[in-house]
Design a protein around this motif. Structure first.
Motif, PDB file in Angstrom:
ATOM      1  N   MET A   1       0.839  -1.230  -0.283  1.00  0.00           N
ATOM      2  CA  MET A   1      -0.098   0.189  -0.076  1.00  0.00           C
ATOM      3  C   MET A   1       0.723   1.228  -0.035  1.00  0.00           C
ATOM      4  O   MET A   1       1.843   1.099   0.686  1.00  0.00           O
ATOM      5  CB  MET A   1      -0.871  -0.019   1.317  1.00  0.00           C
ATOM      6  N   THR A   2       0.468   2.177  -0.911  1.00  0.00           N
ATOM      7  CA  THR A   2       1.378   3.311  -0.823  1.00  0.00           C
ATOM      8  C   THR A   2       1.343   4.188   0.325  1.00  0.00           C
ATOM      9  O   THR A   2       2.186   5.058   0.845  1.00  0.00           O
ATOM     10  CB  THR A   2       0.985   4.302  -2.044  1.00  0.00           C
ATOM     11  N   GLU A   3       0.167   4.086   0.858  1.00  0.00           N
ATOM     12  CA  GLU A   3      -0.339   5.019   2.154  1.00  0.00           C
ATOM     13  C   GLU A   3       0.734   4.423   3.300  1.00  0.00           C
ATOM     14  O   GLU A   3       1.341   5.266   3.879  1.00  0.00           O
ATOM     15  CB  GLU A   3      -1.727   4.927   2.654  1.00  0.00           C
ATOM     16  N   THR A   4       0.727   3.265   3.436  1.00  0.00           N
ATOM     17  CA  THR A   4       1.802   2.815   4.308  1.00  0.00           C
ATOM     18  C   THR A   4       3.156   2.927   4.047  1.00  0.00           C
ATOM     19  O   THR A   4       3.994   3.397   4.851  1.00  0.00           O
ATOM     20  CB  THR A   4       1.561   1.043   4.807  1.00  0.00           C
ATOM     21  N   LYS A   5       3.679   2.970   2.933  1.00  0.00           N
ATOM     22  CA  LYS A   5       4.861   3.078   2.287  1.00  0.00           C
ATOM     23  C   LYS A   5       5.178   4.718   2.656  1.00  0.00           C
ATOM     24  O   LYS A   5       6.186   4.881   3.337  1.00  0.00           O
ATOM     25  CB  LYS A   5       4.870   2.918   0.832  1.00  0.00           C
ATOM     26  N   ASP A   6       4.359   5.449   2.488  1.00  0.00           N
ATOM     27  CA  ASP A   6       4.327   6.881   2.851  1.00  0.00           C
ATOM     28  C   ASP A   6       4.580   7.251   4.091  1.00  0.00           C
ATOM     29  O   ASP A   6       5.547   8.003   4.554  1.00  0.00           O
ATOM     30  CB  ASP A   6       3.050   7.577   2.233  1.00  0.00           C
ATOM     31  N   LEU A   7       3.887   6.441   4.981  1.00  0.00           N
ATOM     32  CA  LEU A   7       4.039   6.599   6.507  1.00  0.00           C
ATOM     33  C   LEU A   7       5.363   6.358   6.812  1.00  0.00           C
ATOM     34  O   LEU A   7       5.864   6.772   7.629  1.00  0.00           O
ATOM     35  CB  LEU A   7       2.897   5.827   7.245  1.00  0.00           C
ATOM     36  N   LEU A   8       5.828   5.046   6.366  1.00  0.00           N
ATOM     37  CA  LEU A   8       7.041   4.715   6.753  1.00  0.00           C
ATOM     38  C   LEU A   8       8.017   5.370   6.318  1.00  0.00           C
ATOM     39  O   LEU A   8       9.050   5.758   7.233  1.00  0.00           O
ATOM     40  CB  LEU A   8       7.378   3.243   6.246  1.00  0.00           C
ATOM     41  N   GLY A   9       7.766   6.016   5.124  1.00  0.00           N
ATOM     42  CA  GLY A   9       9.060   6.927   4.727  1.00  0.00           C
ATOM     43  C   GLY A   9       9.090   8.301   5.761  1.00  0.00           C
ATOM     44  O   GLY A   9      10.186   8.608   5.939  1.00  0.00           O
ATOM     45  N   ARG A  10       7.899   8.841   5.966  1.00  0.00           N
ATOM     46  CA  ARG A  10       7.915  10.059   6.673  1.00  0.00           C
ATOM     47  C   ARG A  10       8.543   9.614   8.136  1.00  0.00           C
ATOM     48  O   ARG A  10       9.366  10.416   8.558  1.00  0.00           O
ATOM     49  CB  ARG A  10       6.453  10.440   7.084  1.00  0.00           C
ATOM     50  N   ILE A  11       8.256   8.503   8.720  1.00  0.00           N
ATOM     51  CA  ILE A  11       8.762   8.079   9.982  1.00  0.00           C
ATOM     52  C   ILE A  11      10.274   7.778   9.990  1.00  0.00           C
ATOM     53  O   ILE A  11      10.966   8.586  10.729  1.00  0.00           O
ATOM     54  CB  ILE A  11       8.393   6.736  10.469  1.00  0.00           C
ATOM     55  N   GLU A  12      11.023   7.563   8.854  1.00  0.00           N
ATOM     56  CA  GLU A  12      12.224   7.258   8.758  1.00  0.00           C
ATOM     57  C   GLU A  12      12.987   8.520   8.582  1.00  0.00           C
ATOM     58  O   GLU A  12      13.953   8.700   9.195  1.00  0.00           O
ATOM     59  CB  GLU A  12      12.536   6.273   7.503  1.00  0.00           C
ATOM     60  N   ALA A  13      12.370   9.401   7.764  1.00  0.00           N
ATOM     61  CA  ALA A  13      12.956  10.992   7.824  1.00  0.00           C
ATOM     62  C   ALA A  13      12.810  11.517   9.136  1.00  0.00           C
ATOM     63  O   ALA A  13      14.036  12.122   9.568  1.00  0.00           O
ATOM     64  CB  ALA A  13      12.080  11.745   6.657  1.00  0.00           C
ATOM     65  N   ILE A  14      11.946  11.401   9.990  1.00  0.00           N
ATOM     66  CA  ILE A  14      11.871  12.118  11.375  1.00  0.00           C
ATOM     67  C   ILE A  14      12.835  11.476  12.229  1.00  0.00           C
ATOM     68  O   ILE A  14      13.586  12.048  12.759  1.00  0.00           O
ATOM     69  CB  ILE A  14      10.503  11.869  11.927  1.00  0.00           C
ATOM     70  N   LEU A  15      13.004  10.074  11.985  1.00  0.00           N
ATOM     71  CA  LEU A  15      13.996   9.379  12.874  1.00  0.00           C
ATOM     72  C   LEU A  15      15.367   9.785  12.649  1.00  0.00           C
ATOM     73  O   LEU A  15      16.231   9.725  13.434  1.00  0.00           O
ATOM     74  CB  LEU A  15      13.922   7.950  12.809  1.00  0.00           C
ATOM     75  N   ASN A  16      15.630  10.124  11.185  1.00  0.00           N
ATOM     76  CA  ASN A  16      16.793  10.486  10.755  1.00  0.00           C
ATOM     77  C   ASN A  16      17.304  11.757  10.981  1.00  0.00           C
ATOM     78  O   ASN A  16      18.224  12.556  10.616  1.00  0.00           O
ATOM     79  CB  ASN A  16      16.934  10.204   9.511  1.00  0.00           C
ATOM     80  N   GLY A  17      16.330  12.611  11.565  1.00  0.00           N
ATOM     81  CA  GLY A  17      16.423  14.176  12.103  1.00  0.00           C
ATOM     82  C   GLY A  17      16.160  14.927  10.787  1.00  0.00           C
ATOM     83  O   GLY A  17      16.567  16.023  10.842  1.00  0.00           O
ATOM     84  N   ASP A  18      15.434  14.747   9.543  1.00  0.00           N
ATOM     85  CA  ASP A  18      15.469  15.438   8.681  1.00  0.00           C
ATOM     86  C   ASP A  18      14.216  16.467   8.973  1.00  0.00           C
ATOM     87  O   ASP A  18      13.281  16.299   9.176  1.00  0.00           O
ATOM     88  CB  ASP A  18      14.454  14.748   7.402  1.00  0.00           C
ATOM     89  N   ARG A  19      14.970  17.786   8.927  1.00  0.00           N
ATOM     90  CA  ARG A  19      14.329  19.080   9.549  1.00  0.00           C
ATOM     91  C   ARG A  19      12.829  19.305   8.982  1.00  0.00           C
ATOM     92  O   ARG A  19      11.834  19.649   9.543  1.00  0.00           O
ATOM     93  CB  ARG A  19      14.825  20.309   9.302  1.00  0.00           C
ATOM     94  N   LEU A  20      12.784  19.224   7.497  1.00  0.00           N
ATOM     95  CA  LEU A  20      11.691  19.439   6.928  1.00  0.00           C
ATOM     96  C   LEU A  20      10.593  18.257   7.303  1.00  0.00           C
ATOM     97  O   LEU A  20       9.449  18.757   7.439  1.00  0.00           O
ATOM     98  CB  LEU A  20      11.677  19.069   5.261  1.00  0.00           C
ATOM     99  N   ALA A  21      10.803  17.232   7.462  1.00  0.00           N
ATOM    100  CA  ALA A  21      10.107  16.108   7.818  1.00  0.00           C
ATOM    101  C   ALA A  21       9.610  16.382   9.255  1.00  0.00           C
ATOM    102  O   ALA A  21       8.298  16.187   9.779  1.00  0.00           O
ATOM    103  CB  ALA A  21      10.739  14.751   7.798  1.00  0.00           C
ATOM    104  N   ILE A  22      10.201  16.730  10.053  1.00  0.00           N
ATOM    105  CA  ILE A  22       9.945  17.275  11.531  1.00  0.00           C
ATOM    106  C   ILE A  22       9.068  18.416  11.506  1.00  0.00           C
ATOM    107  O   ILE A  22       7.638  18.267  12.064  1.00  0.00           O
ATOM    108  CB  ILE A  22      11.363  17.432  12.257  1.00  0.00           C
ATOM    109  N   THR A  23       9.166  19.264  10.702  1.00  0.00           N
ATOM    110  CA  THR A  23       8.306  20.537  10.566  1.00  0.00           C
ATOM    111  C   THR A  23       7.190  19.952  10.139  1.00  0.00           C
ATOM    112  O   THR A  23       5.965  20.529  10.758  1.00  0.00           O
ATOM    113  CB  THR A  23       9.061  21.546   9.676  1.00  0.00           C
ATOM    114  N   ARG A  24       6.931  19.362   9.024  1.00  0.00           N
ATOM    115  CA  ARG A  24       5.848  18.947   8.417  1.00  0.00           C
ATOM    116  C   ARG A  24       5.036  18.104   9.591  1.00  0.00           C
ATOM    117  O   ARG A  24       3.753  18.022   9.560  1.00  0.00           O
ATOM    118  CB  ARG A  24       5.736  17.900   7.357  1.00  0.00           C
ATOM    119  N   ALA A  25       5.792  16.976  10.024  1.00  0.00           N
ATOM    120  CA  ALA A  25       5.032  16.185  11.137  1.00  0.00           C
ATOM    121  C   ALA A  25       4.369  17.107  12.213  1.00  0.00           C
ATOM    122  O   ALA A  25       3.117  16.900  12.411  1.00  0.00           O
ATOM    123  CB  ALA A  25       6.044  15.150  11.793  1.00  0.00           C
ATOM    124  N   ILE A  26       5.084  17.856  12.634  1.00  0.00           N
ATOM    125  CA  ILE A  26       4.318  18.942  13.751  1.00  0.00           C
ATOM    126  C   ILE A  26       3.450  19.929  13.212  1.00  0.00           C
ATOM    127  O   ILE A  26       2.129  19.732  13.723  1.00  0.00           O
ATOM    128  CB  ILE A  26       5.590  19.932  14.105  1.00  0.00           C
TER     129      ILE A  26
END
Ligand SMILES: Nc1nc2c(ncn2[C@@H]2O[C@H](COP(=O)(O)OP(=O)(O)OP(=O)(O)O)[C@@H](O)[C@H]2O)c(=O)[nH]1
Ligand SMILES: [Mg+2]
Length: 321
Positions: A1-26
């Motif tokens: 499922m692309t939705e799950t893949k998308d979620l996992l991608g976002r999580i990985e980016a946040i865990l890696n400290g990606d600022r844009l991903a963090i800002t978007r998550a907030i």
């Protein structure tokens, strides 16, 4: 499922400290955009590492200046610091928050530092709840320290500041400040007091008065900790090491007596309670229940049924629930 893949991608980016991903998550969590709850739930297992510090005190006491200096102190020690500046009263263009944001800009541009302002607009589900959600994102993203800086000393500020591992109350030598602090409930939540603006007249007396009050203080319900009183001149960076040392001393004390875990569990417990209340409230009023409620109104008005009776019917019967 692309939705799950998308979620996992976002999580990985946040865990890696990606600022844009963090800002978007907030932003997603603040505005409760689709998938915000799944995101938080997935991140939760990666939280629990960051040390959370609440900084509160009367307006203009020097909280933001102090926070800035603490950021510099911790980053110099190689730590990553995130600040959540919370202003419950301010609308999104609130002056104080905006001012702080500008002042903190130079700090926030540094690597390993992240500053985020939250105001009333982020209050879907309660500012306190949201502030803790945001702290979870930053915790999962690998920040060693998360600071909640609040404006003012209203109930929601106190709630946010005390949802920390260590709570710092900043006061100034102005006469009566300690008395004011006692009245507004700051005494009960403080793990450390900072007498800022100690370059001003009356600092000695103010510290003495505060210490006297502290000897009479009802200690926290759960421990014997008596808060230190540290002097500082935040604008000149004086006493910042002492503030950091005071926080560290409190952290070590809590670890030593097992209180850190107790506090954290109590915090999570009240989060669950708040979320539960909200979930119950939002799922309760189905069209069927609303209809049953409407139908009961004439009986209420003719006093043939009591409010308690109607409420019992609504909660006990399975009305479309
Ligand atoms: N003399 C003196 N002034 C200070 C000190 N610390 C901060 N100030 C000044 O006090 C004013 C308020 O400082 P802030 O850091 O904005 O205080 P704050 O508590 O964040 O204020 P609010 O967010 O508006 O509640 C600023 O003009 C600072 O420069 C200090 O130790 N001594
Ligand atoms: Mg401020």
């Amino acid at each position: 499922m692309t939705e799950t893949k998308d979620l996992l991608g976002r999580i990985e980016a946040i865990l890696n400290g990606d600022r844009l991903a963090i800002t978007r998550a907030i932003t997603s969590v603040e505005n409760e955009r689709a998938g915000w709850d799944d995101l938080l739930s997935h991140l939760y297992s990666h939280t629990g590492r960051a040390y959370r510090i609440g900084i509160t005190g009367p307006p203009g006491a020097g909280k933001s200046t102090m926070t800035q200096k603490l950021i510099a102190h911790y980053t110099a020690a190689g730590l990553r610091v995130a600040v959540i500046a919370v202003d419950p009263t301010s609308p999104f263009t609130g002056g104080a928050i905006l001012g702080d944001r500008v002042r903190m800009q130079s700090e926030s541009m540094k690597a390993g530092v992240f500053v985020r302002s939250m105001a009333t607009r982020g209050s879907l589900g309660g500012l306190n709840t949201k502030a803790q959600d945001v702290a979870d994102i930053l915790d999962a993203a690998g920040f060693d320290i998360v600071i909640y800086e609040t404006v003012g000393v209203g109930q929601s500020e106190l709630d946010i500041a005390k949802a920390a591992d260590s709570t710092v109350v900043v006061l100034v030598p102005e006469s009566g400040d300690s008395i004011q602090a006692m009245k507004s409930g700051l005494m009960e939540i403080a793990d450390l007091f900072v007498m800022n603006k100690s370059d001003r007249e009356g600092a000695d007396q103010a510290v003495a008065a505060l210490k006297t009050i502290l000897t009479f203080r009802i200690t926290h319900a759960d421990d014997e900790w008596v808060p230190d009183v540290v002097r500082a001149v935040a604008t000149e960076g004086k006493g910042i090491d002492d503030v950091a040392a005071g926080i560290e001393r409190h952290r070590e004390y809590m670890l030593h007596v097992g209180l850190l875990e107790t506090r954290r569990i109590a915090r999570e417990r009240s989060r669950v309670e708040r979320i539960t209340e909200r979930l119950l409230h939002t799922t309760f009023w189905t069209p069927e229940r609303l209809a049953a409620f409407e139908a009961a109104l004439p009986a209420l008005s003719s006093r043939t049924r009591s409010p308690l009776d109607v409420a019992r019917q609504l909660t006990q019967e399975r009305v479309g629930g």
